[in-house]
Design an enzyme around this catalytic site. Sequence first.
Site, short mmCIF file in Angstrom:
data_model
loop_
_atom_site.label_atom_id
_atom_site.label_comp_id
_atom_site.label_asym_id
_atom_site.label_seq_id
_atom_site.Cartn_x
_atom_site.Cartn_y
_atom_site.Cartn_z
N GLU A 284 26.67 -5.64 -3.41
CA GLU A 284 25.11 -6.04 -3.34
C GLU A 284 25.22 -7.28 -4.25
O GLU A 284 24.38 -8.05 -3.79
CB GLU A 284 24.45 -4.86 -4.00
CG GLU A 284 24.33 -3.45 -3.03
CD GLU A 284 23.45 -3.53 -1.71
OE1 GLU A 284 23.02 -4.97 -1.61
OE2 GLU A 284 23.48 -2.76 -1.00
N ARG A 288 23.65 -10.64 -2.09
CA ARG A 288 22.49 -11.14 -2.49
C ARG A 288 22.42 -12.12 -3.55
O ARG A 288 22.09 -13.27 -3.43
CB ARG A 288 21.54 -9.83 -3.18
CG ARG A 288 21.38 -8.68 -2.26
CD ARG A 288 20.27 -7.94 -2.58
NE ARG A 288 20.51 -6.31 -2.02
CZ ARG A 288 19.76 -5.38 -1.50
NH1 ARG A 288 18.46 -5.82 -2.14
NH2 ARG A 288 20.09 -4.43 -0.92
N ASP A 417 29.58 -1.29 8.97
CA ASP A 417 28.70 -2.34 9.61
C ASP A 417 29.28 -3.68 9.45
O ASP A 417 30.00 -4.56 10.17
CB ASP A 417 27.15 -2.35 9.25
CG ASP A 417 26.87 -2.16 8.09
OD1 ASP A 417 27.60 -2.23 7.20
OD2 ASP A 417 25.65 -1.92 7.57
N GLU A 551 17.46 -5.49 10.85
CA GLU A 551 18.70 -5.50 11.76
C GLU A 551 18.17 -5.69 13.22
O GLU A 551 18.63 -6.47 14.03
CB GLU A 551 19.76 -4.34 11.69
CG GLU A 551 20.30 -4.21 10.30
CD GLU A 551 19.70 -3.71 9.18
OE1 GLU A 551 18.42 -3.01 9.17
OE2 GLU A 551 20.39 -4.00 8.06
N THR A 637 25.48 -11.06 5.49
CA THR A 637 24.59 -10.24 5.65
C THR A 637 23.60 -10.14 5.33
O THR A 637 22.78 -8.97 5.61
CB THR A 637 25.79 -9.03 5.55
OG1 THR A 637 25.23 -7.83 6.53
CG2 THR A 637 25.93 -8.67 4.28
C1 DMJ Z 1 20.84 -5.49 3.52
O1 DMJ Z 1 21.19 -5.54 2.26
C2 DMJ Z 1 22.20 -6.23 4.34
O2 DMJ Z 1 21.80 -6.49 5.57
C3 DMJ Z 1 23.27 -5.04 4.46
O3 DMJ Z 1 24.56 -5.75 5.28
C4 DMJ Z 1 22.81 -3.95 4.92
N1 DMJ Z 1 21.51 -3.44 4.42
C5 DMJ Z 1 20.50 -4.31 4.25
C6 DMJ Z 1 19.11 -4.40 5.00
O4 DMJ Z 1 18.96 -3.30 5.74
#
Ligand code: DMJ
Length: 654
Positions: A284, A288, A417, A551, A637
């Site tokens: 995370e 982020r 994912d 998503e 992501t």
């Molecule tokens: C986000 O923090 C990112 O996309 C992560 O890869 C997966 N989930 C959340 C959003 O749903």
Amino acid sequence: EEGGDALPLAGGSAPKVSMVFRKLPGVSASGMGLRLSQKFVFLLFLSGLVTLCFGALFFLPDSVRLKRIFLSKTEIQPVTVGSGSENDVREHVKRPKEQEHLRGMTPAKGDGGGGKAKGLSRKPSVSHEATEERLPGGRAQEEPGLSRSKPESASERATSSDHRSDSDTFSFHRFKRCLAKAPLGRDGGKPSDPQTHERREKVKEMMKFAWDNYKHFAWGKNELRPLTRNGHIGNMFGECQGASIIDSLDTLYIMGLMEEYNDAKEWVQTSLDLNSNGEASLFEVNIRYVGGLLSAYYLTGEELFKTKVLELGEKLLPAFNTPTGIPRGVINLGSGTSWSWGWASAGSSILAEFGTLHLEFVHLSELSNNPIYTEKVMNIRKLLNKIEKPHGLYPNFLSPVSGNWVQHHVSIGGLGDSFYEYLIKSYLMSDKTDEDAKNMYYSALEAIEANLVQKSPGGLTYMAEWRGGILDHKMGHLACFSGGMIGIGADDGAQEKRQHYLDLAAEITHTCHESYTRSATKLGPEAFRFDGGAEATATRLSDRYYILRPEVIESYMYMWRLTHDPKYREWGWEAVEALEQHCRVESGFSGIRDVYTMTVSHDNMQQSFFLSETLKYLYLLFSDDDLLSLEDWVFNTEAHPLPIVLVRSCLIRL
Ligand code: DMJ
């Protein structure tokens, strides 16, 4: 003092010398007739002179070979650049920054690019216009020879060694000239048709509303609690704060919300404290904070973001100190101790976590000129490439100690994912030179198609989960990113499969859209099933919630860019209307507990990814394609745009 210890000089005699010096006051007969203190001063002067001469070498132009001769070995380091191959090693000679300033190659502190002096003022402020001036549109296209070129061949690489010293230190100004398009497009990506423009303005208003409320009620905290009107801290980022600020920087910037962007930047400057303790998720923090700061730097050139992200990057490194180099999931940023999540079986690390570092870490190496970050993620890559995979699939849990799979649960949704996402994006971000990433991605996709992709009785294509060979006919909201992923990867598979992949991407995106349209609120549940008569609907109460996730909209955005089929913009607009109707509350946006009832119950949380991803993807969906063009950028992501590292081969030529 009578010359008993006087040194004999060549061709002379001690007594004579002693006699000469004896005539001078304060001169001793010892040594060359000098007193000890005088010898000391003389030596000091001599050593100063030598240091000065040696130091001057660093200020001479690069072509001065002496400089290279005098540079120690430690200053000549191999750097692997996103190639995925150990052979793709380039040498980079570190050069003091000052030298670049002398030669006018990088901005001196405080000029347009670095903005350090600006950064030192109490209220740093940047207007969109001012920044646009620094980011002239399409320069690379206007200037022949500066346009993007294919990655250099091995022989070109060999002959480009003379330019290496010009490219080793990252220059934001040269970087900008290597982009095919201006980051914000011609007119900030403003669409020409009035309806799309109006929709885009609506999304911008939503962002402003979400931001203003966060600022008012939760400033400096990680997220806004819009019902109770306070801040949420949580423990995903240890004691790091301001996740919503870091996640919003680039969204505010591309939307032209410059006053808000300047507030966010000022907070980073004055209040982002990275010397914190507490349990932080490596994943995370990386997607982020590292991703957000990297994007902010690449979009604005503000040195502040670069300094912060390099400081943070270093703090993540101890997580990799395991027998295999596979990092553990949790790290204390202060002490550097790391450990695995308590809930992960047998102290394992999670595929989607240690497999979602590559993009950011390659850029940390780019900016720091330190190969260590790339080495860390290449090591993960190598291990995953080598290890045996059940049916070619990657299970979600791996032991960082033994390097073996811990369980055979495979998912394109949660836990798995973004590992797949980062394979294809690593390839794209390397300007299509990272062949290992490409091969791993396509092999994984083949295994996914062979084992997980299913067709429902009603004709919907979906991705099931796999538990040691048994299929679970469930698809998570998280797995809906895969429509976009398969779409952006379609171009690079075998030629005859291009259309096949585009079709698969469209089918998955369609299924995810169905999961929205089949609910009362027109928002999708956390997970939907295809068994017991269900088709793209949640059957369990615990799967019915929607937490402002991006998503599905993310896939609409990619599919729009790839096909320009107007239905994707329509679907995006349906989502905007549903968000407005059910998630907008008086003081922000909130997730909801059950998408199947019109009497909504709010979860009181405005997730930071709503600002970073959901609203950004919507804005891009209603913008022209040249706003953050896919020719130049890949999105991490968390939807933070990172430039394709072709820039490196371009920089060498400039
Ligand atoms: C986000 O923090 C990112 O996309 C992560 O890869 C997966 N989930 C959340 C959003 O749903």
